[in-house]
Write a protein that holds these residues in place. Sequence first.
Motif, PDB file in Angstrom:
ATOM      1  N   MET A  65     -14.262-102.840 -42.839  1.00 18.40           N
ATOM      2  CA  MET A  65     -13.665-101.527 -42.865  1.00 18.40           C
ATOM      3  C   MET A  65     -14.725-100.428 -42.778  1.00 18.40           C
ATOM      4  SD  MET A  65     -10.967 -99.461 -45.146  1.00 18.40           S
ATOM      5  CE  MET A  65      -9.572 -99.989 -44.353  1.00 18.40           C
ATOM      6  N   ILE A  66     -15.582-100.272 -43.779  1.00 17.44           N
ATOM      7  CA  ILE A  66     -16.597 -99.213 -43.760  1.00 17.44           C
ATOM      8  C   ILE A  66     -17.713 -99.628 -42.813  1.00 17.44           C
ATOM      9  CG2 ILE A  66     -18.311 -97.979 -45.127  1.00 17.44           C
ATOM     10  CD1 ILE A  66     -16.347 -98.224 -47.495  1.00 17.44           C
ATOM     11  N   LYS A  67     -18.065 -98.724 -41.912  1.00 18.77           N
ATOM     12  CA  LYS A  67     -19.065 -99.010 -40.885  1.00 18.77           C
ATOM     13  C   LYS A  67     -20.381 -98.278 -41.095  1.00 18.77           C
ATOM     14  CE  LYS A  67     -16.098-101.329 -38.435  1.00 18.77           C
ATOM     15  NZ  LYS A  67     -15.935-102.704 -38.736  1.00 18.77           N
ATOM     16  N   GLY A  68     -20.407 -97.280 -41.963  1.00 19.21           N
ATOM     17  CA  GLY A  68     -21.627 -96.507 -42.162  1.00 19.21           C
ATOM     18  C   GLY A  68     -21.308 -95.204 -42.861  1.00 19.21           C
ATOM     19  N   TYR A  78     -20.837 -91.275 -42.535  1.00 25.88           N
ATOM     20  CA  TYR A  78     -20.563 -90.291 -41.492  1.00 25.88           C
ATOM     21  C   TYR A  78     -21.175 -88.929 -41.799  1.00 25.88           C
ATOM     22  CZ  TYR A  78     -18.321 -87.803 -37.719  1.00 25.88           C
ATOM     23  OH  TYR A  78     -18.100 -87.061 -36.588  1.00 25.88           O
ATOM     24  N   ARG A 115     -21.572 -90.203 -34.622  1.00 27.36           N
ATOM     25  CA  ARG A 115     -21.633 -91.240 -35.661  1.00 27.36           C
ATOM     26  C   ARG A 115     -21.946 -90.682 -37.051  1.00 27.36           C
ATOM     27  NH1 ARG A 115     -21.670 -96.490 -34.647  1.00 27.36           N
ATOM     28  NH2 ARG A 115     -22.998 -96.840 -36.447  1.00 27.36           N
ATOM     29  N   SER A 116     -22.791 -89.652 -37.130  1.00 32.18           N
ATOM     30  CA  SER A 116     -23.126 -89.112 -38.452  1.00 32.18           C
ATOM     31  C   SER A 116     -23.628 -87.681 -38.312  1.00 32.18           C
ATOM     32  CB  SER A 116     -24.173 -89.985 -39.149  1.00 32.18           C
ATOM     33  OG  SER A 116     -25.371 -90.017 -38.410  1.00 32.18           O
TER      34      SER A 116
END
Length: 152
Positions: free
Chosen positions: A1-4, A6, A45-46
Amino acid sequence: MIKGLYEAHLPVRNLETSIEFYKKLNFEIAYQKEKLVFFWIEKGRSWLGLWETDKVETPYHPSLRHIAFQVDIEDIEVAKEWLEQKGIPVKTDFGFRPEKQPLVLPNNPNAHAAIYFQDPDGNSLELITPLRLDFEEDFEMMSLEDWNRKNN
């Protein structure tokens, strides 16, 4: 679920001064309002939000007002010179002179190379890269130069 991660946020005293500083780090403005700016760290992405606020007076603690930006090993090896070329001094809080940086942090069972510096408001910033993950070995904090000599 969590990819990184943001987004992260920091308080700043003067938004225009902070914008100029973060542009030196090659960040691109993603969004801006009167007392808020978002910079892309990695586009799409962030991003990093800077808020012009009196909360900038909150005393620094590692759990507050600190952001670590991941870089590649090749980049950490030239990070001190890159920062100095931009007029940004490295922090020497750990007792290592600037010429002995970046540092290797003994976060057992991991090892990371890092270099620390501050923005104009004293927010703690870090460039960091993993050197070794999931490998138990006790060692003292040292310079990346010493780490490379020891491990190559």
